[in-house]
Motif scaffolding. Sequence first.
Motif, PDB file in Angstrom:
ATOM      1  N   UNK A 112       0.812  -1.230   0.000  1.00  0.00           N
ATOM      2  CA  UNK A 112       0.000   0.000   0.000  1.00  0.00           C
ATOM      3  C   UNK A 112       0.837   1.268   0.000  1.00  0.00           C
ATOM      4  N   UNK A 113       2.040   1.194   0.538  1.00  0.00           N
ATOM      5  CA  UNK A 113       2.881   2.385   0.592  1.00  0.00           C
ATOM      6  C   UNK A 113       3.388   2.789  -0.787  1.00  0.00           C
ATOM      7  N   UNK A 114       3.337   1.878  -1.749  1.00  0.00           N
ATOM      8  CA  UNK A 114       3.799   2.192  -3.097  1.00  0.00           C
ATOM      9  C   UNK A 114       2.775   3.004  -3.883  1.00  0.00           C
ATOM     10  N   UNK A 115       1.538   2.931  -3.487  1.00  0.00           N
ATOM     11  CA  UNK A 115       0.489   3.654  -4.202  1.00  0.00           C
ATOM     12  C   UNK A 115       0.338   5.034  -3.592  1.00  0.00           C
ATOM     13  N   UNK A 116       0.653   6.061  -4.394  1.00  0.00           N
ATOM     14  CA  UNK A 116       0.420   7.432  -3.944  1.00  0.00           C
ATOM     15  C   UNK A 116      -1.049   7.746  -4.142  1.00  0.00           C
ATOM     16  N   UNK A 117      -1.443   7.860  -5.394  1.00  0.00           N
ATOM     17  CA  UNK A 117      -2.841   8.084  -5.757  1.00  0.00           C
ATOM     18  C   UNK A 117      -3.092   7.395  -7.083  1.00  0.00           C
ATOM     19  N   UNK A 118      -4.188   6.693  -7.179  1.00  0.00           N
ATOM     20  CA  UNK A 118      -4.630   6.112  -8.441  1.00  0.00           C
ATOM     21  C   UNK A 118      -5.731   7.012  -8.954  1.00  0.00           C
ATOM     22  N   UNK A 119      -5.461   7.717 -10.031  1.00  0.00           N
ATOM     23  CA  UNK A 119      -6.408   8.685 -10.582  1.00  0.00           C
ATOM     24  C   UNK A 119      -6.886   8.173 -11.936  1.00  0.00           C
ATOM     25  N   UNK A 120      -8.136   7.784 -12.008  1.00  0.00           N
ATOM     26  CA  UNK A 120      -8.732   7.268 -13.237  1.00  0.00           C
ATOM     27  C   UNK A 120      -9.529   8.401 -13.864  1.00  0.00           C
ATOM     28  N   UNK A 121      -9.213   8.737 -15.119  1.00  0.00           N
ATOM     29  CA  UNK A 121      -9.906   9.832 -15.794  1.00  0.00           C
ATOM     30  C   UNK A 121     -10.696   9.317 -16.981  1.00  0.00           C
ATOM     31  N   UNK A 122     -11.747  10.041 -17.294  1.00  0.00           N
ATOM     32  CA  UNK A 122     -12.644   9.708 -18.403  1.00  0.00           C
ATOM     33  C   UNK A 122     -13.247   8.317 -18.275  1.00  0.00           C
ATOM     34  N   UNK A 123     -13.516   7.925 -17.069  1.00  0.00           N
ATOM     35  CA  UNK A 123     -14.150   6.628 -16.865  1.00  0.00           C
ATOM     36  C   UNK A 123     -15.628   6.705 -17.215  1.00  0.00           C
ATOM     37  N   UNK A 124     -16.182   5.638 -17.747  1.00  0.00           N
ATOM     38  CA  UNK A 124     -17.609   5.638 -18.054  1.00  0.00           C
ATOM     39  C   UNK A 124     -18.421   5.683 -16.753  1.00  0.00           C
ATOM     40  N   UNK A 125     -19.661   6.141 -16.821  1.00  0.00           N
ATOM     41  CA  UNK A 125     -20.479   6.239 -15.600  1.00  0.00           C
ATOM     42  C   UNK A 125     -20.555   4.939 -14.798  1.00  0.00           C
ATOM     43  N   UNK A 126     -20.586   3.816 -15.473  1.00  0.00           N
ATOM     44  CA  UNK A 126     -20.675   2.540 -14.757  1.00  0.00           C
ATOM     45  C   UNK A 126     -19.383   2.257 -13.989  1.00  0.00           C
ATOM     46  N   UNK A 127     -18.282   2.884 -14.389  1.00  0.00           N
ATOM     47  CA  UNK A 127     -17.017   2.674 -13.692  1.00  0.00           C
ATOM     48  C   UNK A 127     -17.087   3.200 -12.263  1.00  0.00           C
ATOM     49  N   UNK A 128     -17.833   4.273 -12.049  1.00  0.00           N
ATOM     50  CA  UNK A 128     -17.978   4.809 -10.687  1.00  0.00           C
ATOM     51  C   UNK A 128     -18.594   3.759  -9.778  1.00  0.00           C
TER      52      UNK A 128
END
Length: 76
Positions: free
Chosen positions: A16-32
């Motif tokens: 977990x310490x290796x992950x700073x932030x996972x930022x997913x952009x332009x995801x389809x509505x169902x991805x939320x």
Amino acid sequence: PPRPVQLSRLGAAYYPELLGTLCIVRGPPVAAWGVNQVKKFLDPDTAAKIELHSASGVKALEKLMPPELIPAALRK
């Protein structure tokens, strides 16, 4: 649990310490919906590092990296 959940648990448990932030952009509505379902199985600290932006997400990316590193395709 499904394979993605198993992999997420493995990453959260051991790296977990290796992950700073996972930022997913332009995801389809169902991805939320999908992201919210997966977050339920993650450690709260790890889940807080995951962001989903249905729109371009450029402003969120600018908080995480220098603007010149953001691909031009995301700025359209």
